[in-house]
Scaffold this active site. Structure first.
Site, short mmCIF file in Angstrom:
data_model
loop_
_atom_site.label_atom_id
_atom_site.label_comp_id
_atom_site.label_asym_id
_atom_site.label_seq_id
_atom_site.Cartn_x
_atom_site.Cartn_y
_atom_site.Cartn_z
N ARG A 183 0.84 -1.21 0.00
CA ARG A 183 0.00 0.00 0.00
C ARG A 183 0.87 1.26 0.00
O ARG A 183 0.53 2.25 -0.66
CB ARG A 183 -0.96 0.00 1.19
CG ARG A 183 -1.96 1.15 1.13
CD ARG A 183 -3.04 1.05 2.18
NE ARG A 183 -2.53 1.20 3.53
CZ ARG A 183 -3.27 1.11 4.63
NH1 ARG A 183 -4.57 0.85 4.53
NH2 ARG A 183 -2.75 1.26 5.82
N ARG A 239 9.66 19.07 -7.97
CA ARG A 239 10.87 18.91 -8.79
C ARG A 239 12.11 19.45 -8.11
O ARG A 239 13.21 19.03 -8.40
CB ARG A 239 10.68 19.61 -10.14
CG ARG A 239 9.65 18.90 -10.97
CD ARG A 239 9.99 18.95 -12.43
NE ARG A 239 9.05 18.11 -13.15
CZ ARG A 239 8.45 18.43 -14.27
NH1 ARG A 239 8.70 19.60 -14.83
NH2 ARG A 239 7.61 17.61 -14.84
N LYS A 255 -2.77 6.91 1.17
CA LYS A 255 -2.62 7.22 2.60
C LYS A 255 -1.58 8.34 2.69
O LYS A 255 -0.39 8.10 2.92
CB LYS A 255 -2.20 5.96 3.37
CG LYS A 255 -2.54 6.03 4.84
CD LYS A 255 -2.52 4.66 5.47
CE LYS A 255 -2.44 4.71 6.97
NZ LYS A 255 -3.51 5.42 7.64
N GLU A 315 -16.46 6.84 5.74
CA GLU A 315 -15.70 6.11 6.76
C GLU A 315 -15.67 6.97 8.02
O GLU A 315 -16.36 7.99 8.08
CB GLU A 315 -14.29 5.78 6.28
CG GLU A 315 -13.45 6.99 5.92
CD GLU A 315 -12.03 6.65 5.46
OE1 GLU A 315 -11.56 5.53 5.73
OE2 GLU A 315 -11.40 7.52 4.85
N1 PXG Z 1 -9.42 5.18 7.25
C1 PXG Z 1 -8.52 6.14 7.50
C2 PXG Z 1 -8.79 7.52 7.02
C3 PXG Z 1 -7.34 5.83 8.18
O1 PXG Z 1 -6.45 6.79 8.41
C4 PXG Z 1 -8.09 3.54 8.36
C5 PXG Z 1 -9.22 3.91 7.67
C6 PXG Z 1 -7.89 2.11 8.73
O2 PXG Z 1 -6.94 1.50 7.87
P1 PXG Z 1 -5.98 0.34 8.35
O3 PXG Z 1 -5.15 0.04 7.16
O4 PXG Z 1 -5.18 0.85 9.52
O5 PXG Z 1 -6.83 -0.80 8.73
C7 PXG Z 1 -7.12 4.52 8.66
C8 PXG Z 1 -5.91 4.15 9.46
C9 PXG Z 1 -1.67 6.96 12.83
C10 PXG Z 1 -3.07 6.69 12.41
O6 PXG Z 1 -1.44 7.89 13.59
C11 PXG Z 1 -3.35 6.00 11.26
C12 PXG Z 1 -4.67 5.80 10.84
C13 PXG Z 1 -5.67 6.28 11.61
C14 PXG Z 1 -5.38 6.98 12.79
C15 PXG Z 1 -4.07 7.18 13.19
O7 PXG Z 1 -0.75 6.24 12.42
N2 PXG Z 1 -4.92 5.12 9.67
#
Ligand code: PXG
Length: 295
Positions: free
Chosen positions: A50, A103, A149, A182
């Site tokens: 990812r 760039r 992400k 979400e």
């Molecule tokens: N949606 C969003 C917008 C996210 O940021 C998820 C869903 C769940 O995805 P995963 O792959 O983790 O099952 C996320 C997860 C951090 C942090 O500080 C990361 C997230 C959310 C909150 C904090 O690393 N990502």
């Protein structure tokens, strides 16, 4: 704590990057949040894939191979004695001049932090979480694909602030058409008449790794999964609901906007899924230390 930055380890207080890094100046970069359970990096390959896809999505060419990133990540866990915890892997566009153009950035910066995390109070896993729908809409996928992400989390942070202002820990975001996207940092699942329902990515959801793990669990439990458009009406009338995320894991949802979902208690199927998830996390991933031989 020692933080990995571009090939070297630095004590926490010396772990710094340039104020001209475009990751800071423009949120120009990508990241992963990864769980480690009992010396097993859960779905490590999927997270690395990812990261590569996110990087490609923002036209950032990773100068490191997947193997190199994996080795640096494992080394960061070892150095910090993290056998169970949370890995934050960040890739920024790197140091450049003022101005949006990537760039003038010399080369990407990679940062790896291995630490522990506790997102929600323990009781949420037992009694469930209550959600509120916030006015902030999830950014349109045509403006910023939710699959990426990226380090641009203001959309999610604005939503989180609105939730916190109303006394909630997490919120529901709708997309600009009014369909469920979400939560601010988690994916949402509903259970209705034995089927799992979840918004598709093009409705504004990140393709969560935990979401994918739950889809695999559902297949094993012979529960059909449907990716579909959902409205608040569907959430209100669901039999059960839960959130998924690497940091959050699987959290039962018992209320939205003051309306009780199902019985108002964590659902039975949610409990089964949570139980299967807890088993899966130490089976499904990359070992960072050999399993101790049983005596
Ligand atoms: N949606 C969003 C917008 C996210 O940021 C998820 C869903 C769940 O995805 P995963 O792959 O983790 O099952 C996320 C997860 C951090 C942090 O500080 C990361 C997230 C959310 C909150 C904090 O690393 N990502």
């Amino acid at each position: 704590m020692e933080v990995y930055i571009d090939g070297k380890f630095y004590p926490k207080n010396d772990a710094k990057i340039s104020v001209f890094d475009h990751g800071l100046l423009y949120g120009d970069g990508v990241f992963e949040g990864i769980r480690v359970y009992d010396n097993c990096i859960f779905k490590f390959e999927e997270h690395l894939e990812r990261l590569e896809y996110s990087a490609k999505g923002i036209a950032l060419q990773l100068p490191w191979s997947r193997k190199e990133i994996a080795a640096a990540t494992i080394e960061t866990c070892r150095r910090n004695g993290i056998s169970s915890g949370y890995i934050r892997l960040v890739v920024t566009r790197g140091t450049g001049d003022l101005g949006l153009s990537p760039r003038n950035c010399s080369s990407p910066t990679i940062i790896i932090i291995a630490d522990t995390i506790k997102l929600y109070p323990e009781e949420f896993y037992k009694i469930g979480i209550k959600l509120i729908t916030v006015p902030t809409r999830r950014v349109n996928p045509a403006a910023l694909p939710p699959m990426i992400k990226s380090l641009n989390y203001l959309n999610n942070i604005l939503a989180k602030i609105e939730a916190l202002q109303h006394g909630y820990h997490e919120c529901l975001l709708l997309n600009d058409q009014g369909y469920v996207a979400e939560c601010s940092g988690d994916n949402l699942f509903l259970i209705h008449r034995g089927r799992l329902l979840t918004p598709a990515s093009y409705a504004g959801a990140l393709v969560g790794i935990t979401r994918q793990a739950v889809i695999e669990i559902a297949a094993k439990l012979k529960l059909p999964v449907v990716e579909t458009n959902l409205t608040r009406y569907d959430v209100f009338n669901a039999d059960e609901a839960f959130l998924t995320g690497s940091a959050a894991e699987v959290v039962p949802v018992v209320e939205l906007d003051g309306r009780v979902i199902g019985t108002g208690k964590p659902g039975k199927l949610t409990g089964k899924i949570l139980e299967a998830f807890r088993k899966k996390v130490t089976q499904d991933g990359t070992r960072i230390a050999p399993k101790k031989a049983k005596k």
